[in-house]
Design a protein around this motif. Sequence first.
Motif, PDB file in Angstrom:
ATOM      1  N   UNK A  44      39.483  70.872  27.048  1.00 52.55           N
ATOM      2  CA  UNK A  44      38.353  69.921  28.282  1.00 52.55           C
ATOM      3  C   UNK A  44      37.021  70.385  27.981  1.00 52.55           C
ATOM      4  N   UNK A  45      36.865  71.733  28.210  1.00 48.53           N
ATOM      5  CA  UNK A  45      35.428  72.414  28.331  1.00 48.53           C
ATOM      6  C   UNK A  45      34.727  72.244  26.847  1.00 48.53           C
ATOM      7  N   UNK A  46      35.386  72.289  25.836  1.00 48.34           N
ATOM      8  CA  UNK A  46      34.835  72.293  24.528  1.00 48.34           C
ATOM      9  C   UNK A  46      34.275  70.923  24.295  1.00 48.34           C
ATOM     10  N   UNK A  47      35.226  69.977  24.455  1.00 47.75           N
ATOM     11  CA  UNK A  47      35.012  68.565  24.500  1.00 47.75           C
ATOM     12  C   UNK A  47      33.888  68.094  25.382  1.00 47.75           C
ATOM     13  N   UNK A  48      33.675  68.479  26.581  1.00 44.56           N
ATOM     14  CA  UNK A  48      32.683  68.282  27.461  1.00 44.56           C
ATOM     15  C   UNK A  48      31.248  68.719  26.970  1.00 44.56           C
ATOM     16  N   UNK A 109      35.609  58.359  25.761  1.00 40.43           N
ATOM     17  CA  UNK A 109      35.976  59.707  26.872  1.00 40.43           C
ATOM     18  C   UNK A 109      34.829  59.980  27.544  1.00 40.43           C
ATOM     19  N   UNK A 110      33.519  60.079  26.881  1.00 40.00           N
ATOM     20  CA  UNK A 110      32.371  60.712  27.364  1.00 40.00           C
ATOM     21  C   UNK A 110      31.833  59.852  28.515  1.00 40.00           C
ATOM     22  N   UNK A 111      31.892  58.571  28.136  1.00 41.97           N
ATOM     23  CA  UNK A 111      31.276  57.358  29.123  1.00 41.97           C
ATOM     24  C   UNK A 111      32.184  57.310  30.413  1.00 41.97           C
ATOM     25  N   UNK A 114      36.184  61.448  30.861  1.00 37.44           N
ATOM     26  CA  UNK A 114      37.554  61.750  30.626  1.00 37.44           C
ATOM     27  C   UNK A 114      37.613  63.361  30.551  1.00 37.44           C
ATOM     28  N   UNK A 115      36.400  63.889  30.140  1.00 38.18           N
ATOM     29  CA  UNK A 115      36.376  65.402  29.916  1.00 38.18           C
ATOM     30  C   UNK A 115      36.162  66.155  31.094  1.00 38.18           C
ATOM     31  N   UNK A 116      35.699  65.408  32.179  1.00 35.69           N
ATOM     32  CA  UNK A 116      35.142  66.134  33.443  1.00 35.69           C
ATOM     33  C   UNK A 116      36.258  65.997  34.647  1.00 35.69           C
ATOM     34  N   UNK A 117      36.986  64.825  34.570  1.00 38.07           N
ATOM     35  CA  UNK A 117      38.030  64.435  35.683  1.00 38.07           C
ATOM     36  C   UNK A 117      39.242  64.276  35.216  1.00 38.07           C
ATOM     37  N   UNK A 120      45.240  62.822  33.627  1.00 38.29           N
ATOM     38  CA  UNK A 120      46.506  62.866  32.834  1.00 38.29           C
ATOM     39  C   UNK A 120      47.000  61.719  32.573  1.00 38.29           C
ATOM     40  N   UNK A 121      46.275  60.252  33.101  1.00 38.46           N
ATOM     41  CA  UNK A 121      46.881  59.247  32.714  1.00 38.46           C
ATOM     42  C   UNK A 121      46.457  58.603  31.344  1.00 38.46           C
ATOM     43  N   UNK A 122      45.626  59.267  30.558  1.00 36.47           N
ATOM     44  CA  UNK A 122      45.216  58.810  29.373  1.00 36.47           C
ATOM     45  C   UNK A 122      45.636  60.067  28.219  1.00 36.47           C
TER      46      UNK A 122
END
Length: 174
Positions: A44-48, A109-111, A114-117, A120-122
């Motif tokens: 998550x942090x790397x993608x964010x 995912x950025x829009x 997804x990487x912040x909040x 687990x639904x996706x």
Amino acid sequence: MISDVEKIKNSEYYYVPAKVYLETSKYLYASPLRKSHGMTLSILPMNLLLAFSLELYLKSWLAYCGYIKYTFSSRKFGHNLNNLYDHCLKNGMNNDEEFKKIIYFYHEPHKDFEYRYFDGSRDLKCMDFLEIITIIDSIEDCVDKFIGASARPRQYAHELDLFLLQREQITETK
């Protein structure tokens, strides 16, 4: 008409944090802790960091082209990588297949934060981090050549080091 110095200053507002986010993701990628604990803790942090870096490089390009700060907070732009990239293309950025690949990968995912909040639904989209970093490095090179700001992050880092050193010295004397 805006001067080249002003263009660089406006674009650095986005370029400097983009560079910092990209470099931080490299540190995280190379971290022995990440390697010993696996990807779970860093995905998550790397993608964010990488998605924000990408967004800010695109905004840096547009800021150099004269787009003003409040424009980027509109719904049209915000975190919409497709719109940002389309406007960069209209303003002279190369229509590169690798760039399109990374824009496509991060757009939804950025829009959608997804990487912040992460709830687990996706399913999280996956791509090799080294490939992502390499592509964003290429984007950074492209933006840097266009706006001419490569020396500034090092200067800011040096200024930050001096500031932290001064704070440390003040704290020690108390």
